[in-house]
Design a protein around this motif. Structure first.
Motif, PDB file in Angstrom:
ATOM      1  N   ILE A  12       0.836  -1.205   0.000  1.00  0.00           N
ATOM      2  CA  ILE A  12       0.000   0.000   0.000  1.00  0.00           C
ATOM      3  C   ILE A  12       0.868   1.252   0.000  1.00  0.00           C
ATOM      4  CG2 ILE A  12      -1.787   1.265   1.251  1.00  0.00           C
ATOM      5  CD1 ILE A  12      -2.718  -1.366  -0.061  1.00  0.00           C
ATOM      6  N   LYS A  13       1.982   1.229   0.733  1.00  0.00           N
ATOM      7  CA  LYS A  13       2.877   2.390   0.755  1.00  0.00           C
ATOM      8  C   LYS A  13       3.432   2.689  -0.633  1.00  0.00           C
ATOM      9  CE  LYS A  13       2.618   3.456   5.104  1.00  0.00           C
ATOM     10  NZ  LYS A  13       1.799   4.645   5.471  1.00  0.00           N
ATOM     11  N   GLU A  14       3.716   1.648  -1.407  1.00  0.00           N
ATOM     12  CA  GLU A  14       4.212   1.856  -2.760  1.00  0.00           C
ATOM     13  C   GLU A  14       3.131   2.497  -3.637  1.00  0.00           C
ATOM     14  OE1 GLU A  14       7.054   1.897  -5.754  1.00  0.00           O
ATOM     15  OE2 GLU A  14       7.276   1.470  -3.598  1.00  0.00           O
ATOM     16  N   LEU A  15       1.892   2.072  -3.464  1.00  0.00           N
ATOM     17  CA  LEU A  15       0.792   2.682  -4.216  1.00  0.00           C
ATOM     18  C   LEU A  15       0.612   4.150  -3.820  1.00  0.00           C
ATOM     19  CD1 LEU A  15      -1.825  -0.220  -4.017  1.00  0.00           C
ATOM     20  CD2 LEU A  15      -0.485   0.455  -6.014  1.00  0.00           C
ATOM     21  N   ILE A  16       0.758   4.443  -2.532  1.00  0.00           N
ATOM     22  CA  ILE A  16       0.655   5.839  -2.069  1.00  0.00           C
ATOM     23  C   ILE A  16       1.773   6.677  -2.675  1.00  0.00           C
ATOM     24  CG2 ILE A  16       0.840   7.330  -0.034  1.00  0.00           C
ATOM     25  CD1 ILE A  16      -0.504   5.086   1.586  1.00  0.00           C
ATOM     26  N   GLN A  27      -1.753   2.561   7.659  1.00  0.00           N
ATOM     27  CA  GLN A  27      -0.926   1.971   8.711  1.00  0.00           C
ATOM     28  C   GLN A  27      -1.332   2.440  10.100  1.00  0.00           C
ATOM     29  OE1 GLN A  27       3.337   2.465   8.162  1.00  0.00           O
ATOM     30  NE2 GLN A  27       3.706   0.493   9.108  1.00  0.00           N
ATOM     31  N   GLY A  28      -1.211   1.518  11.065  1.00  0.00           N
ATOM     32  CA  GLY A  28      -1.614   1.807  12.433  1.00  0.00           C
ATOM     33  C   GLY A  28      -0.533   2.526  13.218  1.00  0.00           C
ATOM     34  N   VAL A  29      -0.448   3.831  13.056  1.00  0.00           N
ATOM     35  CA  VAL A  29       0.516   4.642  13.792  1.00  0.00           C
ATOM     36  C   VAL A  29      -0.206   5.856  14.369  1.00  0.00           C
ATOM     37  CG1 VAL A  29       2.534   3.919  12.454  1.00  0.00           C
ATOM     38  CG2 VAL A  29       1.192   5.876  11.673  1.00  0.00           C
ATOM     39  N   LEU A 325      -8.936  -5.796  -2.604  1.00  0.00           N
ATOM     40  CA  LEU A 325      -7.660  -5.247  -3.059  1.00  0.00           C
ATOM     41  C   LEU A 325      -7.848  -4.386  -4.303  1.00  0.00           C
ATOM     42  CD1 LEU A 325      -4.636  -4.978  -2.739  1.00  0.00           C
ATOM     43  CD2 LEU A 325      -4.355  -7.125  -4.004  1.00  0.00           C
ATOM     44  N   ASP A 326      -8.687  -4.820  -5.221  1.00  0.00           N
ATOM     45  CA  ASP A 326      -8.956  -3.997  -6.409  1.00  0.00           C
ATOM     46  C   ASP A 326      -9.639  -2.697  -6.012  1.00  0.00           C
ATOM     47  OD1 ASP A 326      -7.818  -5.771  -8.194  1.00  0.00           O
ATOM     48  OD2 ASP A 326      -9.709  -6.812  -8.618  1.00  0.00           O
ATOM     49  N   LEU A 327     -10.559  -2.777  -5.058  1.00  0.00           N
ATOM     50  CA  LEU A 327     -11.226  -1.563  -4.582  1.00  0.00           C
ATOM     51  C   LEU A 327     -10.225  -0.618  -3.947  1.00  0.00           C
ATOM     52  CD1 LEU A 327     -13.745   0.106  -4.014  1.00  0.00           C
ATOM     53  CD2 LEU A 327     -14.158  -1.316  -1.975  1.00  0.00           C
ATOM     54  N   VAL A 328      -9.305  -1.150  -3.145  1.00  0.00           N
ATOM     55  CA  VAL A 328      -8.272  -0.318  -2.517  1.00  0.00           C
ATOM     56  C   VAL A 328      -7.417   0.375  -3.577  1.00  0.00           C
ATOM     57  CG1 VAL A 328      -6.120  -0.418  -1.186  1.00  0.00           C
ATOM     58  CG2 VAL A 328      -8.184  -1.547  -0.323  1.00  0.00           C
ATOM     59  N   LYS A 329      -7.024  -0.354  -4.592  1.00  0.00           N
ATOM     60  CA  LYS A 329      -6.203   0.230  -5.658  1.00  0.00           C
ATOM     61  C   LYS A 329      -6.956   1.347  -6.377  1.00  0.00           C
ATOM     62  CE  LYS A 329      -3.393  -3.897  -6.550  1.00  0.00           C
ATOM     63  NZ  LYS A 329      -3.112  -5.001  -7.506  1.00  0.00           N
ATOM     64  N   ARG A 330      -8.243   1.135  -6.632  1.00  0.00           N
ATOM     65  CA  ARG A 330      -9.042   2.159  -7.314  1.00  0.00           C
ATOM     66  C   ARG A 330      -9.223   3.387  -6.421  1.00  0.00           C
ATOM     67  NH1 ARG A 330     -12.603  -0.316 -11.114  1.00  0.00           N
ATOM     68  NH2 ARG A 330     -13.625   1.719 -11.377  1.00  0.00           N
ATOM     69  N   LEU A 331      -9.393   3.160  -5.118  1.00  0.00           N
ATOM     70  CA  LEU A 331      -9.544   4.296  -4.197  1.00  0.00           C
ATOM     71  C   LEU A 331      -8.279   5.146  -4.168  1.00  0.00           C
ATOM     72  CD1 LEU A 331     -11.373   2.499  -1.237  1.00  0.00           C
ATOM     73  CD2 LEU A 331     -12.314   4.355  -2.639  1.00  0.00           C
ATOM     74  N   ILE A 332      -7.124   4.500  -4.237  1.00  0.00           N
ATOM     75  CA  ILE A 332      -5.868   5.252  -4.240  1.00  0.00           C
ATOM     76  C   ILE A 332      -5.666   5.956  -5.577  1.00  0.00           C
ATOM     77  CG2 ILE A 332      -3.351   5.055  -4.131  1.00  0.00           C
ATOM     78  CD1 ILE A 332      -3.749   2.707  -2.178  1.00  0.00           C
ATOM     79  N   ASP A 333      -5.861   5.244  -6.659  1.00  0.00           N
ATOM     80  CA  ASP A 333      -5.608   5.809  -7.993  1.00  0.00           C
ATOM     81  C   ASP A 333      -6.543   6.961  -8.327  1.00  0.00           C
ATOM     82  OD1 ASP A 333      -3.603   3.995  -8.440  1.00  0.00           O
ATOM     83  OD2 ASP A 333      -4.846   2.589  -9.576  1.00  0.00           O
ATOM     84  N   THR A 334      -7.819   6.837  -7.983  1.00  0.00           N
ATOM     85  CA  THR A 334      -8.828   7.799  -8.437  1.00  0.00           C
ATOM     86  C   THR A 334      -9.207   8.812  -7.374  1.00  0.00           C
ATOM     87  OG1 THR A 334      -9.735   6.070  -9.886  1.00  0.00           O
ATOM     88  CG2 THR A 334     -11.122   8.008  -9.501  1.00  0.00           C
ATOM     89  N   TYR A 335      -9.239   8.376  -6.104  1.00  0.00           N
ATOM     90  CA  TYR A 335      -9.774   9.239  -5.055  1.00  0.00           C
ATOM     91  C   TYR A 335      -8.718   9.694  -4.055  1.00  0.00           C
ATOM     92  CZ  TYR A 335     -14.130   7.646  -7.057  1.00  0.00           C
ATOM     93  OH  TYR A 335     -15.151   7.371  -7.939  1.00  0.00           O
ATOM     94  N   LYS A 336      -7.506   9.212  -4.211  1.00  0.00           N
ATOM     95  CA  LYS A 336      -6.372   9.634  -3.379  1.00  0.00           C
ATOM     96  C   LYS A 336      -6.629   9.414  -1.884  1.00  0.00           C
ATOM     97  CE  LYS A 336      -3.722  11.166  -6.757  1.00  0.00           C
ATOM     98  NZ  LYS A 336      -4.507  10.659  -7.894  1.00  0.00           N
ATOM     99  N   ALA A 338      -6.102   5.994   0.989  1.00  0.00           N
ATOM    100  CA  ALA A 338      -5.570   4.635   1.114  1.00  0.00           C
ATOM    101  C   ALA A 338      -6.100   3.960   2.370  1.00  0.00           C
ATOM    102  CB  ALA A 338      -4.044   4.669   1.156  1.00  0.00           C
ATOM    103  N   VAL A 339      -6.610   2.736   2.206  1.00  0.00           N
ATOM    104  CA  VAL A 339      -7.024   1.884   3.317  1.00  0.00           C
ATOM    105  C   VAL A 339      -6.434   0.493   3.085  1.00  0.00           C
ATOM    106  CG1 VAL A 339      -9.124   3.172   3.866  1.00  0.00           C
ATOM    107  CG2 VAL A 339      -9.191   1.388   2.112  1.00  0.00           C
ATOM    108  N   ILE A 340      -6.699  -0.438   3.992  1.00  0.00           N
ATOM    109  CA  ILE A 340      -6.145  -1.788   3.898  1.00  0.00           C
ATOM    110  C   ILE A 340      -7.258  -2.770   3.546  1.00  0.00           C
ATOM    111  CG2 ILE A 340      -4.950  -3.639   5.145  1.00  0.00           C
ATOM    112  CD1 ILE A 340      -3.186  -1.261   4.665  1.00  0.00           C
ATOM    113  N   PRO A 341      -7.012  -3.664   2.587  1.00  0.00           N
ATOM    114  CA  PRO A 341      -8.043  -4.652   2.234  1.00  0.00           C
ATOM    115  C   PRO A 341      -8.203  -5.723   3.311  1.00  0.00           C
ATOM    116  CG  PRO A 341      -6.019  -5.097   1.019  1.00  0.00           C
ATOM    117  CD  PRO A 341      -5.804  -3.801   1.751  1.00  0.00           C
ATOM    118  N   GLY A 342      -9.434  -6.172   3.502  1.00  0.00           N
ATOM    119  CA  GLY A 342      -9.733  -7.141   4.545  1.00  0.00           C
ATOM    120  C   GLY A 342      -9.105  -8.498   4.334  1.00  0.00           C
ATOM    121  N   GLN A 343      -8.747  -8.825   3.088  1.00  0.00           N
ATOM    122  CA  GLN A 343      -8.152 -10.140   2.841  1.00  0.00           C
ATOM    123  C   GLN A 343      -6.845 -10.324   3.607  1.00  0.00           C
ATOM    124  OE1 GLN A 343      -5.859 -10.141  -1.296  1.00  0.00           O
ATOM    125  NE2 GLN A 343      -7.883  -9.232  -1.546  1.00  0.00           N
TER     126      GLN A 343
END
Length: 381
Positions: A12-16, A27-29, A325-336, A338-343
């Motif tokens: 996810i950090k790489e996608l961000i 991330q939980g910080v 995971l696909d939803l997470v990628k779309r949220l980052i790419d289109t809506y800027k 980032a969250v973590i997928p439940g899988q």
């Protein structure tokens, strides 16, 4: 190792990184820095050249003493002849120490699902088997299902409260029942309490090691990473039955030799911080939590949000034809955002998302959740 899931946070950090301007709800910080007392304690460390050499495998004596006092006051856990404290480089190391000490290859560890992914990964890495047991619709353990999951190869049941990834806080009666099952069946109760201070609305955290007669079968894991903004300093500790100390000494000496002493000094300083340090930061996170829960009410009716009473997470169930995971990628790419997928947490039947809000200001949290809600509405129609 090829069978172990790839760590989700670096992905996810790489996608961000590839999408500048993305608001991280991943991330939980926490956002705040260690207390001044921790920084001052480092100067004390630097003033003692002998501390640059290897020190005791289980931790320096004055930190062990400070932790013992904290456990007695905050957790109602007393250290005596039958239990002891071991300082580790974070509670993740504590968990690995524990399962290495209590298992043979092929043994089983029961996890409540959704589970913390590093627990599942660690169990697989030592050639043991994670046994996921589904929680109920509100993400609380199902006692009868846990009983059914126990086999002759079971060595422990793991609980995380306050919970990662759901934010749920297990009540004392549930934890007591699980602890009793472990006592009756001759297995361990591993209690991960990294978020012990992050509770809201007068909800109380309970440490299973405070229950009468729990010492021989209870392993408690604690962390300073969240509480004192110590994430990169890698300091946590475990409370274990004294009978496990010999194997854990072997494990820790081989892996670590001793916990980083400079961080142990900082930890000792943090434990002496004024009570206002933590209460003010938790109050600020509580305000962010309230803002997020309010905005999540705008999600489509097909989304489910269980209101969390602890940690700094929300766990969403989303109705979508997309994988999480696909939803997470779309949220980052289109809506800027980032969250973590439940899988990553063992939720493979449906689309789930974990939101982390501990590092956010009110303003960033508001903007991030607005983006998330908009994205879910538009991507799941």
């Amino acid at each position: 190792m090829q069978s172990i899931q790839t760590p989700i946070i670096p992905l996810i950090k790489e996608l961000i990184k590839n999408n500048p301007g993305t608001i991280p709800l991943d991330q939980g910080v926490v956002s705040y820095s260690p207390p001044n007392t921790a920084i001052a304690a480092i100067q004390d460390f630097l003033a003692h050249p002998q501390e640059h050499k290897y020190q005791a495998t289980i931790g320096i004596p004055k930190l062990l003493s400070g932790i013992q006092k904290k456990l007695r006051q905050d957790n109602q856990i007393n250290i005596g002849d039958d239990n002891c404290i071991v300082v580790a480089a974070g509670s993740n190391m504590g968990f690995l120490n524990a399962i290495l000490a209590i298992t043979h290859a092929g043994d089983e560890i029961i996890l409540n699902t959704p589970y913390y992914f590093n627990h599942e990964m660690a169990i697989g890495m030592i050639n043991c088997h994670p046994v996921p047991v589904q929680t109920d619709d509100n993400y609380h353990p199902q006692i009868d299902e846990l009983r059914k999951a126990i086999t002759p190869k079971t060595k422990a049941i793991v609980t995380i409260s306050p919970n990662n990834p759901t934010g749920v806080v297990y009540d004392a009666s549930t934890l007591r029942e699980i602890n009793k099952i472990c006592q009756e069946t001759g297995i361990y109760h591993i209690s991960d309490e990294a978020y012990e201070y992050f509770t809201y609305n007068q909800v109380k955290h309970t440490s299973p090691a405070s229950f009468p007669h729990s010492t021989p079968h209870t392993i408690s894991l604690f962390s300073l990473s969240k509480t004192y903004g110590f994430a990169s300093w890698r300091i946590g500790y475990m409370v274990i039955p004294k009978k496990l100390l010999p194997p854990i000494l072997k494990i820790q000496d081989t892996n670590l030799i001793c916990p980083p002493v400079i961080s142990q000094y900082a930890a000792l300083g943090a434990l002496s911080a004024d009570d206002n340090y933590l209460s003010e930061h938790v109050s600020a996170i509580a305000k962010v939590r309230e803002s997020i829960l309010q905005k999540l009410q705008d999600l489509p009716a097909t989304c489910t949000v269980v209101v969390p009473d602890g940690a700094f997470y929300c766990f969403l169930k989303v109705t979508s034809d997309l994988s999480d995971l696909d939803l997470v990628k779309r949220l980052i790419d289109t809506y800027k955002v980032a969250v973590i997928p439940g899988q990553a947490f063992g939720m493979n039947d449906g689309c789930y998302l974990r939101i982390s809000y501990g590092s956010l200001t009110l303003e960033n949290a508001s903007l991030g959740i607005d983006r998330l809600v908009q994205g879910i509405k538009e991507l799941t129609v």
